[in-house]
Each structure stands twice: as C-alpha cells, then as structure tokens.
Design an enzyme around this catalytic site. Structure first.
Site, PDB file in Angstrom:
ATOM      1  N   ALA A   6     -31.522  -9.602  37.895  1.00 53.26           N
ATOM      2  CA  ALA A   6     -30.785  -9.803  39.147  1.00 53.26           C
ATOM      3  C   ALA A   6     -30.335  -8.430  39.634  1.00 53.26           C
ATOM      4  O   ALA A   6     -29.500  -7.777  39.008  1.00 53.26           O
ATOM      5  CB  ALA A   6     -29.589 -10.717  38.918  1.00 53.26           C
ATOM      6  N   MET A   7     -30.866  -7.980  40.768  1.00 49.77           N
ATOM      7  CA  MET A   7     -30.617  -6.629  41.264  1.00 49.77           C
ATOM      8  C   MET A   7     -29.825  -6.709  42.568  1.00 49.77           C
ATOM      9  O   MET A   7     -30.350  -7.099  43.613  1.00 49.77           O
ATOM     10  CB  MET A   7     -31.940  -5.887  41.452  1.00 49.77           C
ATOM     11  N   GLY A   9     -28.498  -4.237  44.198  1.00 51.92           N
ATOM     12  CA  GLY A   9     -28.594  -3.045  45.032  1.00 51.92           C
ATOM     13  C   GLY A   9     -27.639  -1.967  44.580  1.00 51.92           C
ATOM     14  O   GLY A   9     -27.577  -0.892  45.174  1.00 51.92           O
ATOM     15  N   GLY A  10     -26.892  -2.238  43.493  1.00 50.67           N
ATOM     16  CA  GLY A  10     -25.959  -1.271  42.939  1.00 50.67           C
ATOM     17  C   GLY A  10     -26.531  -0.551  41.735  1.00 50.67           C
ATOM     18  O   GLY A  10     -27.612  -0.889  41.232  1.00 50.67           O
ATOM     19  N   VAL A  11     -25.776   0.408  41.231  1.00 50.31           N
ATOM     20  CA  VAL A  11     -26.249   1.242  40.131  1.00 50.31           C
ATOM     21  C   VAL A  11     -26.309   0.479  38.814  1.00 50.31           C
ATOM     22  O   VAL A  11     -27.225   0.672  38.002  1.00 50.31           O
ATOM     23  CB  VAL A  11     -25.374   2.509  39.997  1.00 50.31           C
ATOM     24  N   ASP A  12     -25.346  -0.415  38.569  1.00 51.54           N
ATOM     25  CA  ASP A  12     -25.290  -1.102  37.277  1.00 51.54           C
ATOM     26  C   ASP A  12     -26.495  -2.011  37.058  1.00 51.54           C
ATOM     27  O   ASP A  12     -27.121  -1.993  35.995  1.00 51.54           O
ATOM     28  CB  ASP A  12     -23.993  -1.917  37.167  1.00 51.54           C
ATOM     29  N   SER A  13     -26.835  -2.816  38.063  1.00 49.11           N
ATOM     30  CA  SER A  13     -27.964  -3.731  37.905  1.00 49.11           C
ATOM     31  C   SER A  13     -29.284  -2.973  37.857  1.00 49.11           C
ATOM     32  O   SER A  13     -30.232  -3.412  37.194  1.00 49.11           O
ATOM     33  CB  SER A  13     -27.977  -4.772  39.028  1.00 49.11           C
ATOM     34  N   CYS A 101     -19.038 -17.587  41.087  1.00 49.48           N
ATOM     35  CA  CYS A 101     -20.377 -17.065  41.359  1.00 49.48           C
ATOM     36  C   CYS A 101     -21.180 -16.956  40.070  1.00 49.48           C
ATOM     37  O   CYS A 101     -22.357 -17.324  40.021  1.00 49.48           O
ATOM     38  CB  CYS A 101     -20.293 -15.706  42.051  1.00 49.48           C
ATOM     39  N   CYS A 193     -16.603 -10.094  47.946  1.00 49.75           N
ATOM     40  CA  CYS A 193     -17.856  -9.655  48.565  1.00 49.75           C
ATOM     41  C   CYS A 193     -18.112 -10.298  49.915  1.00 49.75           C
ATOM     42  O   CYS A 193     -18.721  -9.679  50.792  1.00 49.75           O
ATOM     43  CB  CYS A 193     -19.026  -9.909  47.619  1.00 49.75           C
TER      44      CYS A 193
END
Length: 373
Positions: A6-7, A9-13, A101, A193
C-alpha cells in the site's frame, strides 16, 4: 511471498515497499484513492490522497521496478471512516479515524481484495513491529503507530507486514535518498487526512448542522449557549465560547458531554481525573480472550495518555482499573493494553472507550491477587 504494498505517496510506504523487494518478495504497489474529489496538490503537510500523492507513489514504484495500480476505495472510505467520524462526534464522542481506516480499509477491504487476488500479505509503512503474530511498539517512540493498529485481529495481523518499524524515522529518510526516491524529504501528513484545512469544527458543522445546547458548570449553572456538541471534546480548554475563567480564576475544561440533551459540562482540571475506563468491541491480538485480570500499561489516545493498570475482559469488552489517574479520556477513542517487552512493548488488546469512572473503587492489585488464588 506475493505481497501487495500500500503506497500512500509518502516516504514510509515507499521504503516499506523497497524493503519488501529486497527481502525477495514479489511486490505489487497499489495507491488507494480515498477521496471522491482529490485535490491536485496537497497543502504542505496537510491532507493526503491527492493527485500529487498518487503521482509520487507511481514514481516510487517505477524506481523500485514494481507494477503499480490505483484502486478506488472512495465510497468505502466515506461510509466506514468519514460517516463513522461524523456520527461519533454527533453522539458526543471523539473518534480516531486512523483506527477505523486501518480496521475497515487497509486491513479489511484492501486485505480481503488482496487475498482474493492471490496475495499473501499487505505491506504498509506503519511504524510498528510485527513478528510471529506479535504486535509491538516501533523502535522510534515518537513515530510509534501500534496504538492505531491495535484494532487488528489475529487473522488480520497474520496477513500484514510493517518493514519500517525497526528503524528510526531519520534513517528511513536517509535510506529513501540513497535509493533515489524523490519522496525522501516529503513532509509527513498531519491532522485528519480528509480535512486538509485542519478545521475539524467547520467540517463537522457543515456535515451535522446547528444543534443548539448549553454549556454548564459543575454546579449546573448555565454559562453560555453553543451550536452543537460536535464542537467539543473531553479535556478541551480553548474555544469554549466562555467570557473568561471561573470565579476563582482557574481555567475551565470540558469534563462531560451529554449528546441527548446537548449539554456540555465544564469544570476545573481535577474533574478530568478518571480511575476506571470501560470499553466495548474488545479485540485481543492473540485471538483469545484473557482468562482473568492482568497487569499492564494502557494508552488512551494516539499521543500520550499512558498509565499502569489492571485490565479484565468483561462481556465482549474490557475494563481498565488505573493505578494512577488519567485525564482527557474521551468516549470513542481506543484504550490499548500493552505488556512490557525488551523488544518493544507488546500489544495485548484494545477496546473502544464507552465510559469512565472518577472514583477509585478498589485496589487494582487486589484484583490480580484474587485472580491468582
């Protein structure tokens, strides 16, 4: 394994997906479109699920050389997270949408679709540690997200992977830069969010409308009118619409919310102290309900609110009897039970807070002693 990353769009994922690739798994990236009207650009660290985020996720997948898709979960997200959030506030509760979520979207709807397509697990960038079905706090205490993952069942945890939980956040950013991921310095998202403006009261007001009520003090004297209990939460001090502090000069806090009458109670700080926390919808991460009271540490909100306690499973929920009082404990939040562990405090279970008690009714230690006899 064949895993779905699950991406967001952030650095962690992005780093989580990269580590899954390094581990030899067959990885497919997916970005969840959760908004029916995604903004073209996010505003700094506010908001998510924008077109910019989807583009960042796609570029990260290209760098990693993995297939990438965008899945539309907007309707499910609105029903299970946004509508739940609004309904909870209308009922005088203070929900945590990240909990819902994770419970309803990422590790239910997404995980179920992943399983149907033949994937063995879902990989996310959450900061938590998971091994042999045991969920623990992340190494980076400031980023730890085990609290918002404590609603996951044993089955859901068996199909989850959290590759970044063993690493401090600054090192994750360094790793992203070393891998050539453009999101290495992208700001973390904050607040809720789906409310990129950060104005939760305005969002709720537009959704719920005006529901007049009274603000009263601890003696029941009316101090002011308000436009709806959704504008308040337990422990709130600012934005109460009161002309000033109490007659004795001390500040007032929201101590109780009665959604049926629309009454908001305010009082001094000591009126916020609670010694007992009741919760329903208990989830035990082992899959088995504890047989008796046990000593642990509980956490009652995502950041802070930690105390030693004795927890006992009761009628599908749980009761936590605190060894020291906590303040600002709100219905709708989660109470999470942890056991100390050298590898990171271990999550035992959680429940949705349904009530609190201000009286210290019994010694918590006696409960464990009685159970052991």
């Amino acid at each position: 394994m064949r895993v779905l990353a699950a991406m967001s769009g952030g650095v962690d994922s992005a780093v989580a997906a990269a580590r899954a690739v390094d581990a030899g798994h067959e990885v497919v990236g997916v970005h969840l479109a959760l908004s029916a009207t995604p903004g073209t650009l996010r505003t700094g660290s506010r908001g998510c699920c924008s077109k910019e985020d989807a583009g960042d996720a796609r570029r990260a997948a290209d760098v990693l050389g993995i297939p990438f898709y965008v899945w539309d979960f907007a309707d499910r997200f609105k029903e299970d997270v946004i509508d739940d959030f609004v309904a909870a506030y209308a009922a005088g509760e203070t929900p945590n949408p990240c909990l819902r979520c994770n419970e309803k979207i990422k590790f239910s709807a997404l995980a179920d679709r992943a399983a149907a397509l033949g994937f063995d697990a879902v990989v996310t960038g959450h900061y938590a540690q998971l091994s042999d079905g045991v969920l623990r706090r992340a190494v980076d205490a400031d980023k730890d997200q085990s609290y918002v993952l404590a609603v996951l069942t044993a089955d859901q945890l068996s199909r989850a992977m959290f590759p970044v939980g063993d690493t401090p956040k600054p090192r994750i950013r360094e790793e992203a830069a070393e891998r050539g991921l453009a999101v290495a310095n992208k700001p973390d998202s904050h607040d809720i969010c789906f409310i990129p403006s950060g104005d939760t009261r305005a969002f709720l007001g537009a959704s719920i409308g005006v529901r007049p009520g009274a603000i009263v003090d601890s003696d029941g004297r009316k101090l002011a009118d308000h436009e709806g209990v959704h504008g308040f939460t337990i422990g709130q001090r600012k934005g109460l619409g009161l002309p000033g502090p109490a007659a004795d000069g001390r500040p007032r806090y929201v101590t109780e919310i009665d959604p049926d009458s629309g009454t908001v109670h305010v009082g001094p700080a000591e009126d916020l102290n609670v010694w007992t926390v009741q919760a329903d919808r208990a989830v035990w991460t082992s899959g088995e309900e504890p047989s008796g009271p046990f000593e642990c540490v509980v956490q009652v909100r995502a950041h802070g609110g930690i105390a030693s306690a004795v927890v006992e499973a009761v009628d599908g929920g749980l009761v936590a009897r605190l060894r020291e009082p906590l303040t600002g404990v709100a219905r709708g939040q989660a109470v999470v039970a942890y056991l100390p562990d050298p590898q990171g405090d271990r999550v035992i279970g959680s429940g949705t807070i349904s009530g609190t008690g201000r009286e210290r009714t019994s010694d918590a230690g006696e409960l464990v002693a009685d159970s052991a006899r």
